[in-house]
Design an enzyme around this catalytic site. Structure first.
Site, short mmCIF file in Angstrom:
data_model
loop_
_atom_site.label_atom_id
_atom_site.label_comp_id
_atom_site.label_asym_id
_atom_site.label_seq_id
_atom_site.Cartn_x
_atom_site.Cartn_y
_atom_site.Cartn_z
N GLU A 111 3.66 4.51 -13.28
CA GLU A 111 2.88 3.18 -12.78
C GLU A 111 1.27 3.60 -12.93
O GLU A 111 0.87 4.92 -12.81
CB GLU A 111 3.03 3.03 -11.31
CG GLU A 111 4.54 2.40 -11.46
CD GLU A 111 4.91 2.11 -9.81
OE1 GLU A 111 5.78 1.12 -9.58
OE2 GLU A 111 4.60 2.60 -8.87
N CYS A 124 -6.49 4.00 -11.49
CA CYS A 124 -5.66 4.99 -11.12
C CYS A 124 -4.64 5.34 -11.95
O CYS A 124 -3.70 4.44 -12.47
CB CYS A 124 -5.05 4.69 -9.65
SG CYS A 124 -4.16 6.12 -8.99
N CYS A 131 6.90 13.89 -9.91
CA CYS A 131 5.98 15.08 -9.35
C CYS A 131 6.68 16.17 -9.03
O CYS A 131 7.67 15.90 -8.32
CB CYS A 131 4.99 14.69 -8.43
SG CYS A 131 3.70 15.82 -7.98
N CYS A 135 4.98 16.68 -1.91
CA CYS A 135 4.31 16.59 -0.68
C CYS A 135 5.08 15.53 0.20
O CYS A 135 5.56 14.40 -0.40
CB CYS A 135 2.96 16.02 -1.22
SG CYS A 135 1.87 17.12 -1.93
N CYS A 138 4.40 11.50 0.14
CA CYS A 138 4.30 10.77 -1.11
C CYS A 138 5.47 10.33 -1.49
O CYS A 138 6.44 11.02 -1.77
CB CYS A 138 3.45 11.60 -2.03
SG CYS A 138 3.01 11.01 -3.45
N CYS A 359 -2.49 4.09 -2.17
CA CYS A 359 -2.13 5.48 -2.08
C CYS A 359 -0.97 6.21 -1.71
O CYS A 359 -0.45 5.99 -0.58
CB CYS A 359 -3.50 6.35 -1.57
SG CYS A 359 -3.61 7.83 -1.65
#
Length: 384
Positions: A111, A124, A131, A135, A138, A359
């Protein structure tokens, strides 16, 4: 170039089948493209011409590049291509934020998000499929990790967004800034990210100022040092905690590169920059977890002596996160403590939440999740 330029047809460009054999010129920076033409037996200045056709004029058909000879156009058609990833879904938020779900050649998805502001337009960009850093707050981290994006897959996000926004023909819808803060940890895809950033800042491509391109990291210390030696640009560090004990839980890479090492790397990065610069520190505020006054005071001590911009980000919820957004009072109190200590502090406004574009909310769709339990991937450029 001749005055009569071919008209850009974005939709036609998007319908070109994936070609996994020919060299994709979209992903070659100036040095690589010069080497490509020299290997063909041509002049390296062709790189400037072709970069302008691809990135500024949006032309993906070599036959339309009318300042190249017919023989060269035919040769390029045979051995190379200009190939973008595909738009699967295009969403527009009520606040003007626009998000694209993009399909890669292997069936995976990423995305990218455009965020309009009064004085700028920020894109962005993603650097990985998923990933590996996991985290806890996230959504991308919950997806697991599949692979790094190629340079062409990274720069394709900017190519597509630039030309699709241009089709809107609306004021204030132009990309002025790029942040590598989408899906993935950019510094674990170091070479491809650096090559893509070089294209972004090239005057024959997008011509973005080095102060308008930002690479974000969760704290991969060896790569921060290498980045400082390679590029003069902006760095953002996803901090989110003021002590190792808490950061170990929120940002697991901290167990390998704790705060003392990370802060030392940030100081070294600043020393290597050619102009006055500062590091942006991203801090997601989680209700009752890291938003207390004592956390703010610890941050002040931690960042002492580092030119810093503190971006405070109220947590953007997603299903199953287990966290809550800090109250407005807690956010404003936290910001006030930092401000009184002389730290430049910004409370980031949540954008695109109604389309899951805020975010920490980017997820995409990862077809192969066989590696989803890998929490950290060691940098692959020979550093320890």
């Amino acid at each position: 170039m001749n005055e009569a330029q071919p008209q850009l047809d974005v939709q036609t460009a998007l319908q070109v089948p994936f070609d996994l054999q020919r060299t994709n010129l979209l992903g070659l920076d100036r040095a690589a493209l010069e080497a490509f033409f020299i290997a063909m037996g041509d002049k390296k200045f062709r790189a400037n011409q072709v970069m302008k056709w691809i990135h500024q004029l949006g032309v993906t058909d070599f036959q339309q590049m009318n300042n190249l000879s017919k023989d060269l156009r035919n040769q390029l058609t045979e051995i190379s291509c200009i190939q973008n990833i595909k738009v699967v879904k295009d969403q527009l938020s009520k606040d003007g934020t626009r998000k694209w779900l993009l399909q890669l050649a292997d069936g995976n998805h990423i995305e990218a998000v455009f965020i309009p502001e009064d004085d700028r337009g920020t894109l962005c960009v993603s650097s990985q499929v998923g990933c590996a850093l996991d985290c806890s707050f996230c959504s991308t981290g919950r997806q697991g990790f599949n692979r790094n994006l190629s340079t062409s897959e990274i720069i394709s996000q900017l190519w597509l967004a630039s030309h699709l926004l241009e089709e809107e023909k609306k004021p204030g819808r132009k990309i002025t800034n790029v942040v590598m803060m989408g899906m993935g940890e950019p510094l674990l895809n170091f070479d491809n990210v650096v090559s893509a950033v070089s294209i972004m800042m090239d005057d024959f491509a997008y011509g973005l100022s080095k102060r308008r391109v930002t690479v974000s990291t969760a704290g991969v210390v060896p790569a921060i040092d290498r980045l400082g030696d390679t590029l003069d640009m902006r760095l953002a560090v996803s901090l989110h905690a003021s002590c190792d004990e808490l950061r170990d839980e929120l940002v697991p890479v901290n167990k390998k590169y704790p705060l003392k090492e990370l802060m030392a790397a940030c100081r070294r990065f600043i020393e290597k920059q050619n102009t006055r610069s500062r590091i942006t520190f991203e801090y997601v505020l989680l209700d009752g977890i890291n938003d207390k006054p004592e956390h703010a005071r610890e941050l002040i001590k931690l960042l002492k002596g580092i030119p810093a911009l503190m971006n405070l980000i109220p947590f953007n919820p997603f299903e199953g996160s287990g966290y809550k957004t800090s109250s407005r009072l807690a956010v404003s109190r936290f910001a006030e403590i930092l401000h009184k200590a002389g730290m430049t502090t910004v409370i980031r406004k949540t954008r695109g939440e109604d389309i899951d574009a805020a975010c920490g909310q980017l997820a995409g769709q990862i077809e192969d999740k066989s590696r989803r339990h890998r929490r950290f991937v060691e940098p692959r450029f020979g550093m320890k």
